[in-house]
Motif scaffolding. Structure first.
Motif, PDB file in Angstrom:
ATOM      1  N   SER A  48       0.863  -1.179   0.000  1.00 13.41           N
ATOM      2  CA  SER A  48       0.000   0.000   0.000  1.00 13.41           C
ATOM      3  C   SER A  48       0.895   1.224   0.000  1.00 13.41           C
ATOM      4  O   SER A  48       1.876   1.277   0.720  1.00 13.41           O
ATOM      5  CB  SER A  48      -0.873   0.011   1.258  1.00 13.41           C
TER       6      SER A  48
ATOM      7  N   VAL B  58       5.396  -8.284   6.194  1.00 10.90           N
ATOM      8  CA  VAL B  58       4.022  -7.780   6.122  1.00 10.90           C
ATOM      9  C   VAL B  58       3.536  -7.784   4.683  1.00 10.90           C
ATOM     10  O   VAL B  58       2.395  -8.155   4.396  1.00 10.90           O
ATOM     11  CB  VAL B  58       3.938  -6.373   6.742  1.00 10.90           C
ATOM     12  N   ALA B  59       4.427  -7.387   3.755  1.00 10.46           N
ATOM     13  CA  ALA B  59       4.031  -7.351   2.343  1.00 10.46           C
ATOM     14  C   ALA B  59       3.761  -8.759   1.814  1.00 10.46           C
ATOM     15  O   ALA B  59       2.900  -8.948   0.959  1.00 10.46           O
ATOM     16  CB  ALA B  59       5.130  -6.685   1.519  1.00 10.46           C
TER      17      ALA B  59
ATOM     18  N   GLY C   7       0.626 -10.264   4.461  1.00  9.84           N
ATOM     19  CA  GLY C   7      -0.579  -9.471   4.692  1.00  9.84           C
ATOM     20  C   GLY C   7      -1.776  -9.903   3.873  1.00  9.84           C
ATOM     21  O   GLY C   7      -2.895  -9.932   4.374  1.00  9.84           O
ATOM     22  N   HIS C   8      -1.572 -10.232   2.612  1.00  5.99           N
ATOM     23  CA  HIS C   8      -2.715 -10.599   1.770  1.00  5.99           C
ATOM     24  C   HIS C   8      -2.949 -12.101   1.743  1.00  5.99           C
ATOM     25  O   HIS C   8      -3.863 -12.573   1.101  1.00  5.99           O
ATOM     26  CB  HIS C   8      -2.520 -10.057   0.356  1.00  5.99           C
TER      27      HIS C   8
ATOM     28  N   ASP D 294      -2.785  -7.179   7.259  1.00  2.00           N
ATOM     29  CA  ASP D 294      -1.566  -6.439   7.546  1.00  2.00           C
ATOM     30  C   ASP D 294      -1.336  -6.302   9.045  1.00  2.00           C
ATOM     31  O   ASP D 294      -0.244  -6.533   9.550  1.00  2.00           O
ATOM     32  CB  ASP D 294      -1.645  -5.029   6.930  1.00  2.00           C
ATOM     33  N   GLN D 295      -2.413  -5.945   9.740  1.00  4.87           N
ATOM     34  CA  GLN D 295      -2.293  -5.783  11.192  1.00  4.87           C
ATOM     35  C   GLN D 295      -1.886  -7.082  11.846  1.00  4.87           C
ATOM     36  O   GLN D 295      -1.032  -7.123  12.728  1.00  4.87           O
ATOM     37  CB  GLN D 295      -3.641  -5.346  11.783  1.00  4.87           C
TER      38      GLN D 295
ATOM     39  N   ARG E 227       1.685  -7.867  11.358  1.00  4.65           N
ATOM     40  CA  ARG E 227       2.525  -7.057  12.233  1.00  4.65           C
ATOM     41  C   ARG E 227       2.507  -7.621  13.648  1.00  4.65           C
ATOM     42  O   ARG E 227       3.533  -7.686  14.321  1.00  4.65           O
ATOM     43  CB  ARG E 227       2.031  -5.601  12.222  1.00  4.65           C
TER      44      ARG E 227
END
Lengths: 678, 311
Positions: free
Chosen positions: B172, B277-278, B281-282, B293-294, B297
């Motif tokens: 993002s 995260v990248a 995340g998805h 994403d959260q 993390r």
């Protein structure tokens, strides 16, 4: 074992329920031997019902149905002919509740209740039987119960794994094996408290062994059984075959047909009180002579208070009472194997002076009947020089006339039984001979009485003990002679000497009546003797060392250990014991395991983190060594170099390939840097 | 070679940073995906510079660049091409679609119907397109940058998890900071400077660098950390869908690529953390309504970097 998010409110799963039902059946099964037989179909039915409910073939029983079933069950227990408030009734009710509980097990909390009641029931089953198989079955039941406990606390994912049944069993066994050391310690060292309340008697247990009356034929019934009566082991001198007269009870009163202890009716508690009053044990009535027998007897469960000892017993320990007629009784009925230590002096003289009561009771005869015998006795006494000569003449008559020892005597009717036996049938066994002998004595005023007990026994080569069985039951007589006291006389021995020397089997060998009603007795098969003897020795060990381990044995054991050891090794032993327990505990917590699990550089780095923590610098888990080194060196500027060096070294060692080539040197350097850090 | 490669990459990223202001981390992640040979998903609101970034990447590498705006009436043939009847030669000829390019920008991918989406996603995985029984190889390098609007927006068809998995990284861009926005508003940077960009890496150089990525070293201690992270994403009470093996492979490959961009020949935990995260995340789906994403993390903060068994 418990998955995260595990909650007691969770429902019991299908697999957990199957485990539970299996455990219930296993626990309930042994009670089927002792309690009303209709409990079995009830147990099976409730299990079957529950399985149907699980499979969705029938619904959860409604409250009304459950109440009805419970009422039916209670009524069933009431009408089973058991006394209210006896142990049997209570256990039956508990079992019923246990069986029905499975019908309403829905949540895991219910499952836990079932498992815990199961543990309790396993303990209760030992009130009924304490044999080796019962012990083995108890262990099996514990494993299954623990398995059920585990299966009901696993997460559904664990339950679905393929080997879950095996792994549950394995885990249960492992858990129980871990308990064994503690169990042994507790068994050996835990003080035995006497029970706070006495266990109510078991009515389901028929009384076995010798009865307290003797009519012709009674002992013949016993001789059909090869059940064990008791075992005895001797320290020092061992008795010869003709010395092994195991005195049980004394019969004084004859009513023309049968012999009993007292003229009036009594129950065993009254009997004890009365015997205490009329013939209390007096130590000085025995003139001790000769070498004693010192022995230890383990009596089997009979439900009766009679103990069997060699005459006269001068010393006996445990919960026992001695009486003036040289018998020993247990304070309560023998409901579980009882171990007693005793000392007897067989060569002693007994009762040189006869009390008035004893003289009267040992001269009692019915006022009429058996006239022929009375006349015969008077004639024979007139013919004899003294009492002792008369006794010999009577015995010689048994030996010389055509008297036969048989377990199949003809019936003698209800009247003049002594006459019929002595002069007509002349066939009988110990009770006939001892009864008629005592009658002949009393008829001419010589005090005499019948003693009932066991004669002989079988020496076991392996265990070095004597096993006395029901078929060794015997009756003999005692006469009192002036200047000699009580003399033991066994008229049967004059008829059939082999009964004394070779036991019952030898005495009735000619007619083949030994254990004839008991076709499957192992005593019929000679080739089984070796195995039988070994099994017997095993049973003896179990009785002697496991069941017979009481306060007394505990005291002796501790004494023997403490005596042998001086205080230093003892303290060392206790210390080592505690250390061992703690080490085991640490190992179980995985504290020892984890340290060796991690590579050395990580261990060193964790030490480094601990040091930093002391300086107030806490490392978050996600902080990389480099990141942390930056933070730490900022906060501790005077140590910044060391921190940076250490972290760099660690990072190189961990993440730079080739930095791992020399392992020892960097480790040493890391340790050195750690020391510098202080 | 390493020096040169490093210099080339630095040059490229500084040029891109001129175009996308104040987003050096996102630019580096985009480069990471490109060097690792994976595809990039840019998820953001309209107007955040997604297209600019895609365009910039193609300019820097001197690659052929095509763009398709995905809409709800887009057909697969509009993306991959079609067989067309040529009246002159009376033959059927294959006319390649826009997907036959080095960098393909699928703008607003989630506005297209699943049918059109899947045509693209198939090409991404297989690196070839089959039309009328004939396979057509896609060029190498082949790099898809898809942009997507947050799914809460109306008129979108969210990509299923299995297809999201095909994107190596999801990035993002986010709002610019004040300084960058001021610079943007002064008009000295941004889209206009796209034209001023020079090609600094040739196609051949790119392919050489891509080939170097899998050779970046990873020690056991590092793989221990990676596996601890992956195991944590599979922890049942936290996550509904954890990282698949493809996901953990993507994590490792991205970390290697990131390490290469940093100019190292080995991977450090920092590299893993930078891309985690990248990458995750998805791919992961939380048990609660937590954003991927959260959650990623959170997991990153839970797992200890230090520790491991010596093999």
């Amino acid at each position: 074992m418990l998955g995260k998010g595990y909650q007691l409110s969770q429902q019991v799963t299908y697999r957990g329920m199957i485990w539970l039902l299996a455990a219930q059946l296993v626990v309930m099964l042994p009670f089927a031997f002792y309690l009303p037989i209709w409990l079995i179909p009830v147990m099976l039915a409730s299990t079957f019902w529950r399985i149907r409910v699980i499979k969705g073939e029938s619904g959860q029983p409604k409250l009304v149905v459950r109440l009805f079933v419970i009422a039916l069950g209670i009524a069933g227990v009431m009408f089973s002919g058991m006394t209210l408030l006896s142990l049997d009734t209570m256990v039956s009710l508990l079992l019923l509740g246990f069986a029905f509980k499975s019908l309403e097990v829905i949540r895991q909390r219910d499952a836990l209740v079932v498992v815990f009641i199961g543990f309790f029931l396993v303990a209760i089953s030992f009130l009924f039987s304490q044999s080796i198989p019962a012990g083995a079955y108890g262990i099996f039941a514990l494993i299954i119960l623990t398995g059920a406990l585990i299966a009901n606390q696993q997460s559904p994912a664990q339950q679905l794994s393929q080997n879950s049944t095996r792994s549950s069993l394995k885990m249960a066994s492992a858990m129980l094996i871990q308990c064994v050391p503690l169990m042994i310690l507790v068994f050996i060292f835990m003080p035995r408290f006497s029970p706070l309340w006495s266990i109510p008697s078991f009515e389901s247990h028929a009384k076995t062994g010798i009865t307290d009356t003797m009519a012709p034929g009674d002992i013949a019934n016993l001789s059909k059984s090869d059940e064990l009566a008791f075992r005895a082991s001797f320290t020092g001198r061992k008795p010869a075959a003709d010395e092994m007269y195991w005195r049980g009870l004394v019969l004084n009163h004859f009513d023309g047909k049968s012999w009993q202890q007292l003229p009036e009716e009594y129950d065993t508690d009254e009997l004890k009180d009365q015997l205490q009053a009329i013939i209390p044990w007096k130590r000085n009535s025995v003139e001790v002579k000769g070498e004693p027998f010192r022995y230890e007897v383990i009596y089997e469960k009979t439900g009766q208070p009679w103990l069997f000892t060699l005459t006269p017993t001068t010393k006996v320990d445990g919960q026992t009472i001695q009486f003036g007629d040289y018998r020993v009784m247990s304070r309560g009925d023998i409901q579980s194997p009882l171990m007693v230590n005793a000392v007897s002096y067989p060569d002693s003289k007994r009762d040189l002076e006869l009390t008035e009561y004893a003289r009267q009771s040992s001269l009692q005869l019915p006022s009429n009947g058996d006239e022929k015998t009375r006349a015969f006795a008077r004639a024979l006494r007139a013919d004899s020089s003294n009492d002792a000569d008369y006794v010999n003449k009577v015995l010689r008559r048994f030996a010389e006339k055509a008297y036969f020892y048989t377990l199949r005597p003809p019936l003698l009717g209800d009247e003049d039984t002594i006459d019929k036996f002595l002069f007509e049938s002349q066939k009988g066994f110990c009770s006939h001979y001892s009864g008629s002998f005592v009658y002949l004595m009393r008829a001419v005023g010589i005090p005499a009485r019948i003693v009932v007990g066991y004669l002989g026994g079988e020496w076991n080569k392996n265990g070095d003990y004597l096993a006395v069985r029901q078929y060794d039951a015997h009756a003999w007589a005692e006469v009192w002679l002036e200047g000699e006291g009580w003399r033991r006389v066994d008229p049967t021995a004059w008829v059939a000497p082999s009964r004394v020397e070779g036991g019952l089997e030898a005495a009735v060998d000619y007619e083949g009546s030994f254990l004839e009603g008991n076709l499957f007795s192992t005593h019929h098969f000679k080739w089984l003797d070796g195995i039988r003897e070994k099994m017997d020795a095993l049973q003896y060990g179990w009785r002697r060392w496991i069941l017979g381990y009481d306060n007394e044995s505990q005291k002796n054991l501790l004494k023997s250990i403490l005596d042998k050891m001086s205080s230093v090794p003892l303290a060392a032993l206790v210390g080592a014991l505690f250390l061992g327990i703690f080490l085991l505990w640490f190992a179980m917590l995985g504290l020892l395991g984890r340290k060796t699990y991690e590579a050395y550089e990580h261990q060193l780095y964790r030490k480094f983190c601990k040091r930093m923590e002391k300086h107030g610098i806490l490392r978050e888990p996600q902080q990389t060594p480099y990141e942390f080194a930056l933070i730490a060196s900022e906060k501790l500027p005077n140590k910044a170099n060391v921190i940076r060096d250490f972290s760099t070294l660690y990072q190189q060692l961990c993440y730079v390939p080739g930095g791992t080539a020399e392992r020892e040197a960097p480790h040493q350097k890391m340790r050195k840097l750690l020391r510098e850090l202080g | 070679m390493t020096q040169t490669a490093q210099a080339l990459i630095n040059l490229a990223s500084s040029q891109l940073n001129n175009v996308i202001l104040g987003k050096s981390n996102q630019v580096r992640l985009a480069l990471t995906a490109l060097l690792a040979g994976g595809h990039l998903l840019l998820e953001d609101l309209p107007g955040m510079g997604k297209t600019t970034l895609a365009h910039g990447l193609s300019n820097v590498f001197g690659l052929e660049y095509k763009r398709v705006q995905f809409t709800s009436d887009l057909l697969p043939a509009d993306v991959i091409g079609a067989t067309v009847f040529d009246a002159k030669t009376s033959e059927f000829n294959f006319r390649a679609g826009p997907i036959f390019s080095d960098i393909f920008l699928a703008d607003e991918l989630n506005r297209a119907t699943p049918r059109a989406q899947s045509a693209l996603l198939e090409a991404m995985e297989e690196r070839q397109v089959s039309i009328d029984g004939e396979s057509h190889m896609l060029p190498d390098p082949f790099f898809v940058i898809a942009t997507q609007n947050p799914q809460s927006q109306s008129g979108t068809f969210p990509l299923p998890e299995s297809q999201l998995d095909r994107f190596l990284l999801r990035v993002s861009l986010g709002y610019p900071d004040q300084g960058s926005e001021r610079a943007l508003l002064r008009g000295k940077h941004g889209r206009k400077s796209l034209d001023a960009m020079q090609q600094c890496i040739t196609k051949e150089q790119l392919l050489t660098i891509q080939a170097r990525v899998p050779k970046i070293n990873m020690t056991d201690a590092l793989l221990d950390y990676v596996q601890r992270l992956v195991a944590q994403t599979r922890e049942q009470d936290l996550v509904l869908l954890g990282l698949s093996p493809r996901g953990s492979l993507a994590l490792v490959r991205s970390a290697q690529s990131w390490a290469l961009i940093q100019g190292r020949d080995h991977v450090l935990p920092e590299d893993v953390q930078a891309v985690f995260v990248a990458v995750a995340g998805h791919r992961i789906v939380g048990r609660r309504e937590t954003q991927g994403d959260q959650l990623a993390r959170q997991i990153l903060n839970m797992v200890d970097v230090v520790g491991g068994v010596r093999v």
